[in-house]
Design a protein around this motif. Sequence first.
Motif, PDB file in Angstrom:
ATOM      1  N   LYS B 159       0.836  -1.200   0.000  1.00 60.32           N
ATOM      2  CA  LYS B 159       0.000   0.000   0.000  1.00 60.32           C
ATOM      3  C   LYS B 159       0.868   1.246   0.000  1.00 60.32           C
ATOM      4  O   LYS B 159       0.535   2.251  -0.624  1.00 60.32           O
ATOM      5  N   PHE B 160       1.975   1.162   0.765  1.00 60.23           N
ATOM      6  CA  PHE B 160       2.878   2.312   0.870  1.00 60.23           C
ATOM      7  C   PHE B 160       4.324   1.862   0.709  1.00 60.23           C
ATOM      8  O   PHE B 160       4.711   0.807   1.227  1.00 60.23           O
ATOM      9  N   ALA B 161       5.091   2.682  -0.016  1.00 62.19           N
ATOM     10  CA  ALA B 161       6.510   2.378  -0.180  1.00 62.19           C
ATOM     11  C   ALA B 161       7.330   3.562   0.280  1.00 62.19           C
ATOM     12  O   ALA B 161       7.014   4.709  -0.042  1.00 62.19           O
ATOM     13  N   GLU B 188      -1.637   2.758 -11.179  1.00 60.68           N
ATOM     14  CA  GLU B 188      -2.238   1.436 -11.414  1.00 60.68           C
ATOM     15  C   GLU B 188      -2.823   0.833 -10.140  1.00 60.68           C
ATOM     16  O   GLU B 188      -3.884   0.229 -10.157  1.00 60.68           O
ATOM     17  N   SER B 189      -2.062   0.935  -9.032  1.00 66.01           N
ATOM     18  CA  SER B 189      -2.492   0.240  -7.805  1.00 66.01           C
ATOM     19  C   SER B 189      -2.748   1.190  -6.653  1.00 66.01           C
ATOM     20  O   SER B 189      -2.984   0.747  -5.533  1.00 66.01           O
ATOM     21  N   GLY B 190      -2.621   2.487  -6.899  1.00 70.27           N
ATOM     22  CA  GLY B 190      -2.850   3.441  -5.824  1.00 70.27           C
ATOM     23  C   GLY B 190      -1.775   3.425  -4.757  1.00 70.27           C
ATOM     24  O   GLY B 190      -2.033   3.710  -3.581  1.00 70.27           O
ATOM     25  N   LEU B 191      -0.547   3.066  -5.162  1.00 69.84           N
ATOM     26  CA  LEU B 191       0.561   3.063  -4.207  1.00 69.84           C
ATOM     27  C   LEU B 191       0.795   4.461  -3.640  1.00 69.84           C
ATOM     28  O   LEU B 191       0.833   5.440  -4.382  1.00 69.84           O
ATOM     29  N   GLY B 192       0.937   4.555  -2.314  1.00 69.85           N
ATOM     30  CA  GLY B 192       1.362   5.801  -1.690  1.00 69.85           C
ATOM     31  C   GLY B 192       2.868   5.755  -1.489  1.00 69.85           C
ATOM     32  O   GLY B 192       3.411   4.709  -1.141  1.00 69.85           O
ATOM     33  N   VAL B 193       3.539   6.885  -1.724  1.00 68.97           N
ATOM     34  CA  VAL B 193       5.005   6.872  -1.731  1.00 68.97           C
ATOM     35  C   VAL B 193       5.569   7.943  -0.802  1.00 68.97           C
ATOM     36  O   VAL B 193       5.093   9.085  -0.778  1.00 68.97           O
ATOM     37  N   ILE B 194       6.586   7.532  -0.031  1.00 65.54           N
ATOM     38  CA  ILE B 194       7.433   8.503   0.662  1.00 65.54           C
ATOM     39  C   ILE B 194       8.797   8.393   0.007  1.00 65.54           C
ATOM     40  O   ILE B 194       9.449   7.343   0.104  1.00 65.54           O
ATOM     41  N   ALA B 195       9.202   9.426  -0.705  1.00 59.70           N
ATOM     42  CA  ALA B 195      10.466   9.375  -1.432  1.00 59.70           C
ATOM     43  C   ALA B 195      11.486  10.254  -0.728  1.00 59.70           C
ATOM     44  O   ALA B 195      11.354  11.475  -0.707  1.00 59.70           O
ATOM     45  N   ILE B 196      12.483   9.595  -0.129  1.00 58.94           N
ATOM     46  CA  ILE B 196      13.533  10.327   0.581  1.00 58.94           C
ATOM     47  C   ILE B 196      14.685  10.568  -0.380  1.00 58.94           C
ATOM     48  O   ILE B 196      15.181   9.620  -1.011  1.00 58.94           O
TER      49      ILE B 196
END
Lengths: 406, 259
Positions: B159-161, B188-196
Amino acid sequence: MVERRVAAARALSETEVPTTALEEWRYSPIDKLDLSRYSPVSGLADPPMVQLHVEPAAIVRMVNGGIVMVEVDGEVAAKGVHVGSLFDHEDGRQLIGSVADGAADYFTRLNDSFAPDPVLVHVPRGVVIDRPIVITNHSAGEGSAVFPRLVVRIEEGASATILDRQTSDDNHDLLVCPVAEFDLADGAQLGYLNVQQLSESAWQIASQLSRVGKQATITAATAGLGGAYARTRADTRLVGRGAHGNLQALYFGDRDQSLDFRTFQDHVAPDTSSNLLYKGVIGGRSRSVYTGLIRVRPGARGTNAYQTNRNLKLGPDAWAESVPNLEIENNDVKCSHASSVSPVDEDQRFYLESRGVTTADAERLIVGGFLDEVLQALPVAAAVPSLKAALAARIAEATDGGDDNV
Amino acid sequence: MSELVVEGLRASVQGKVILDGVDLVVRSGEVHAIMGPNGSGKSTLSHVLAGRPGYAVLGGSATIDGVELLGLPAWKRAEAGLFLAMQYPTEVPGVAVKDMLTASRATDTDSDSIYARMEAEAERIGFSAKFLDRPLNVDLSGGEKKRNETLQLGVLKPKFAILDELDSGLDVDALRMVSRRVEEETKESGLGVIAITHYSRLFDELQPDVVHIFARGRIVETGGPKLADELEDTGYEKWAGTDKPEVVATADPFADPLA
């Protein structure tokens, strides 16, 4: 043979019974060995079958060191290969002891005195056998003392692989003292895999002794899984120029097992090389000892010798000792040794866990991966799948901390 | 619609407070950039959320759809839908990617179809399928390791990366492929992202919705995508500060010395 036995018995009476006061028995429970509890036997039992993924070139089944069955593939026999009782071969009496006598100790002499029915594998000059020769010995009977003997002679330019499996009845307190001796003529090749799956009530004191001729290669491996106390002494003498030894072991101790390995890489001739890799896993309250010596004799210039022993400790109660040694008497050599005893790497475990692998499964994968390096290199590839399965079962038992199957 | 909520998160390493009150809400499909100077605690945030050993959580919470992550073993956090693409993926000798993903509980894919999914993912990011049977991260280049992380993300479909400096060690082509793949996954899958990251180059393909400036163990400023461009010009000096980290009384004897 009678003379040989008598001579061995005489030599035995003049040989000191080992104690932990001797350096080579220092970390062992040898003081607990009461030989009077055991007596030589020959008897029948129903030995387990070996699972192999190819049709073997020959099978010898032994029970308590006595041969109960021999089968040799017709094609292999037609090439003059002998696999069977040493007494059935005209040179048998000359071949036994040809390597072991030069490296005798208390337990090889016991074997000399009592081995009921030595097995001889003789591969004539230039003959290549591409399928494995399988030799099994099953030990049974409370208080049995068992002395399997394997004598292997690979003639010039010939080649063979041997799977040698030791098993025993569950819960029988018995003593097995196998001696395997390998004589490789010039340019010969031998792959030897010893799979030790004795029950955890058995004691084993094994000797694997080899002499390797000019440009010959031995790959000698041990998979040590069983035994209450299982000691394996592996001596490799590289006596011909350019002789090579690949020496491997993987071992897995759990509960109260004690596994003990002593290796000797003896570089006698110039341009010889040896590469030793022993990797072991210890869980429960088990112990492992590795002691290895590389000796480079004065004439062995151009030697390359390597020795690595790595131990993975699964818990705080497991204990491993690793003692590598070098003794170098020639300047023109490349030698190295390395050893380690460490727990499962926390970063590796975290990496797998962060992908959704449970803690127990992560340990299982890491332990399997740790042993994989040796598994991939074992000389009898057809035996690897069943060995892997046996290891997987051991790993599952040892890592089942009950932490997480929620 | 899923929600990752971090509230008042405080954590220390070896007695030193590194995270000092992090508040963050990420919803499905959103991309949050966390940018900040070296040593500001960005990587610590990713490790603490993923459950890496060696950190002491002092307070606060982190939940995915109401499930508290803090205190769970790492694999249960993965099962709850969290994925961490590591800055320095660990080498695991003798264990192949396929062995790991087959054993994972963080996927609804049955083990028979995992391999097909891995091959499809490898194809999408230009990662040679020969790596799928090789030991994890052993003898892989920096770029190959990051493609490998991205492949796993694509297979596990969290769900989250959290992407911890996914752009470091990557050449331009590889960077484009992995950041595009993550961007696609958000759609496509609604991935939530925290990009550091330190740099805004990651955001050529991966479009951030929100940019946070991270300094002194917390988020000190939040803005739109323009904030990333602004940083490219001005640097972090304005936020870096010079205040010394607080020292808590008891040192954690199991702290990770590499953190």
